[in-house]
Design a protein around this motif. Sequence first.
Motif, PDB file in Angstrom:
ATOM      1  N   MET A   1       4.755   7.036 -11.162  1.00 29.43           N
ATOM      2  CA  MET A   1       5.804   6.733 -12.133  1.00 29.43           C
ATOM      3  C   MET A   1       5.229   6.128 -13.413  1.00 29.43           C
ATOM      4  SD  MET A   1       8.987   5.356  -9.813  1.00 29.43           S
ATOM      5  CE  MET A   1      10.178   5.386 -11.148  1.00 29.43           C
ATOM      6  N   LEU A   2       4.217   5.279 -13.275  1.00 28.16           N
ATOM      7  CA  LEU A   2       3.663   4.592 -14.445  1.00 28.16           C
ATOM      8  C   LEU A   2       2.491   5.328 -15.078  1.00 28.16           C
ATOM      9  CD1 LEU A   2       3.881   0.890 -13.269  1.00 28.16           C
ATOM     10  CD2 LEU A   2       5.514   2.211 -14.633  1.00 28.16           C
ATOM     11  N   GLY A   3       1.918   6.271 -14.368  1.00 33.08           N
ATOM     12  CA  GLY A   3       0.913   7.127 -14.972  1.00 33.08           C
ATOM     13  C   GLY A   3      -0.529   6.715 -14.804  1.00 33.08           C
ATOM     14  N   SER A   4      -0.795   5.553 -14.222  1.00 38.46           N
ATOM     15  CA  SER A   4      -2.194   5.180 -14.007  1.00 38.46           C
ATOM     16  C   SER A   4      -2.303   4.144 -12.894  1.00 38.46           C
ATOM     17  CB  SER A   4      -2.825   4.624 -15.279  1.00 38.46           C
ATOM     18  OG  SER A   4      -2.373   3.317 -15.529  1.00 38.46           O
ATOM     19  N   SER A   5      -3.467   4.080 -12.322  1.00 40.33           N
ATOM     20  CA  SER A   5      -3.713   3.131 -11.233  1.00 40.33           C
ATOM     21  C   SER A   5      -3.689   1.683 -11.722  1.00 40.33           C
ATOM     22  CB  SER A   5      -5.059   3.416 -10.575  1.00 40.33           C
ATOM     23  OG  SER A   5      -5.051   4.686  -9.994  1.00 40.33           O
ATOM     24  N   ALA A   6      -4.230   1.450 -12.910  1.00 41.31           N
ATOM     25  CA  ALA A   6      -4.270   0.085 -13.450  1.00 41.31           C
ATOM     26  C   ALA A   6      -2.853  -0.444 -13.682  1.00 41.31           C
ATOM     27  CB  ALA A   6      -5.060   0.054 -14.746  1.00 41.31           C
ATOM     28  N   ASN A   7      -2.004   0.386 -14.272  1.00 37.16           N
ATOM     29  CA  ASN A   7      -0.612  -0.032 -14.486  1.00 37.16           C
ATOM     30  C   ASN A   7       0.096  -0.254 -13.155  1.00 37.16           C
ATOM     31  OD1 ASN A   7      -0.900   0.146 -17.255  1.00 37.16           O
ATOM     32  ND2 ASN A   7      -0.103   2.232 -17.369  1.00 37.16           N
ATOM     33  N   ALA A   8      -0.226   0.580 -12.174  1.00 34.73           N
ATOM     34  CA  ALA A   8       0.407   0.458 -10.860  1.00 34.73           C
ATOM     35  C   ALA A   8       0.013  -0.850 -10.178  1.00 34.73           C
ATOM     36  CB  ALA A   8       0.038   1.645  -9.986  1.00 34.73           C
ATOM     37  N   GLU A   9      -1.257  -1.208 -10.262  1.00 34.14           N
ATOM     38  CA  GLU A   9      -1.717  -2.456  -9.647  1.00 34.14           C
ATOM     39  C   GLU A   9      -1.008  -3.662 -10.263  1.00 34.14           C
ATOM     40  OE1 GLU A   9      -5.938  -2.321 -10.139  1.00 34.14           O
ATOM     41  OE2 GLU A   9      -6.193  -0.776  -8.586  1.00 34.14           O
TER      42      GLU A   9
ATOM     43  N   GLU B   1       0.823  -1.209   0.000  1.00 35.33           N
ATOM     44  CA  GLU B   1       0.000   0.000   0.000  1.00 35.33           C
ATOM     45  C   GLU B   1       0.857   1.258   0.000  1.00 35.33           C
ATOM     46  OE1 GLU B   1      -3.065   0.123   2.930  1.00 35.33           O
ATOM     47  OE2 GLU B   1      -3.765  -1.897   2.442  1.00 35.33           O
ATOM     48  N   ARG B   2       2.009   1.208   0.669  1.00 36.89           N
ATOM     49  CA  ARG B   2       2.918   2.361   0.697  1.00 36.89           C
ATOM     50  C   ARG B   2       3.600   2.553  -0.655  1.00 36.89           C
ATOM     51  NH1 ARG B   2       3.416   6.316   3.458  1.00 36.89           N
ATOM     52  NH2 ARG B   2       5.638   6.247   3.748  1.00 36.89           N
ATOM     53  N   LEU B   3       3.710   1.487  -1.435  1.00 36.16           N
ATOM     54  CA  LEU B   3       4.343   1.576  -2.754  1.00 36.16           C
ATOM     55  C   LEU B   3       3.417   2.187  -3.792  1.00 36.16           C
ATOM     56  CD1 LEU B   3       5.976  -1.958  -3.065  1.00 36.16           C
ATOM     57  CD2 LEU B   3       7.128   0.196  -2.579  1.00 36.16           C
ATOM     58  N   PHE B   4       2.117   2.024  -3.594  1.00 39.46           N
ATOM     59  CA  PHE B   4       1.154   2.395  -4.626  1.00 39.46           C
ATOM     60  C   PHE B   4       1.283   3.836  -5.127  1.00 39.46           C
ATOM     61  CE2 PHE B   4      -2.943   3.637  -6.353  1.00 39.46           C
ATOM     62  CZ  PHE B   4      -3.122   2.643  -7.298  1.00 39.46           C
TER      63      PHE B   4
END
Length: 169
Positions: free
Chosen positions: A24-32, A15-18
């Motif tokens: 950095m990746l530009g979207s929540s979907a890419n981050a997940e 959760e702290r990484l999110f």
Amino acid sequence: MNKTDFRHTVFSLSERLFPMVSRMLGSSANAEDAIQDIMLKLWEKRKRIADHPNIQGLVFSTARNHCIDILRKKTFTSQDASFQLEILTSENDSEELERKELTVIIKKIVASLPEQQREVILMRDLDGYEFTEIASAMQLKVEHVRVLLSRARKVVSVQLEKTYDYGRE
């Protein structure tokens, strides 16, 4: 390291990484997706992780390096998430317009910073990471992180002052 230890020491940090990974990746979907990949990568190395002196630093630097690898491999167009200032809603349209203008100006200033300064100011002021977490993720000393943040904030301050003092003489 067994499953329970991994869950408490490594997986609990996801959760702290999110915020960092999402930015950095530009979207929540890419981050997940990236966080799942990072956790799998760390799970495969769990025996070596158990002996590591700074597990939290290892997790943050692994996440940061994974994001950098993704960005180098793929040239996808990301949303402009480099600096997500929340624009407060206002009843006064001129105030809202000023806030939007300020957001655009700050995004440009932050984008013009050197890479390390930009990364530190975003991780500290946007993502809310502690100095030790930033130092671990970027593999720098805490003192150096403080200097980078101070310099970045100074540049932002000076540039904003120049922008708003323009033509006031």
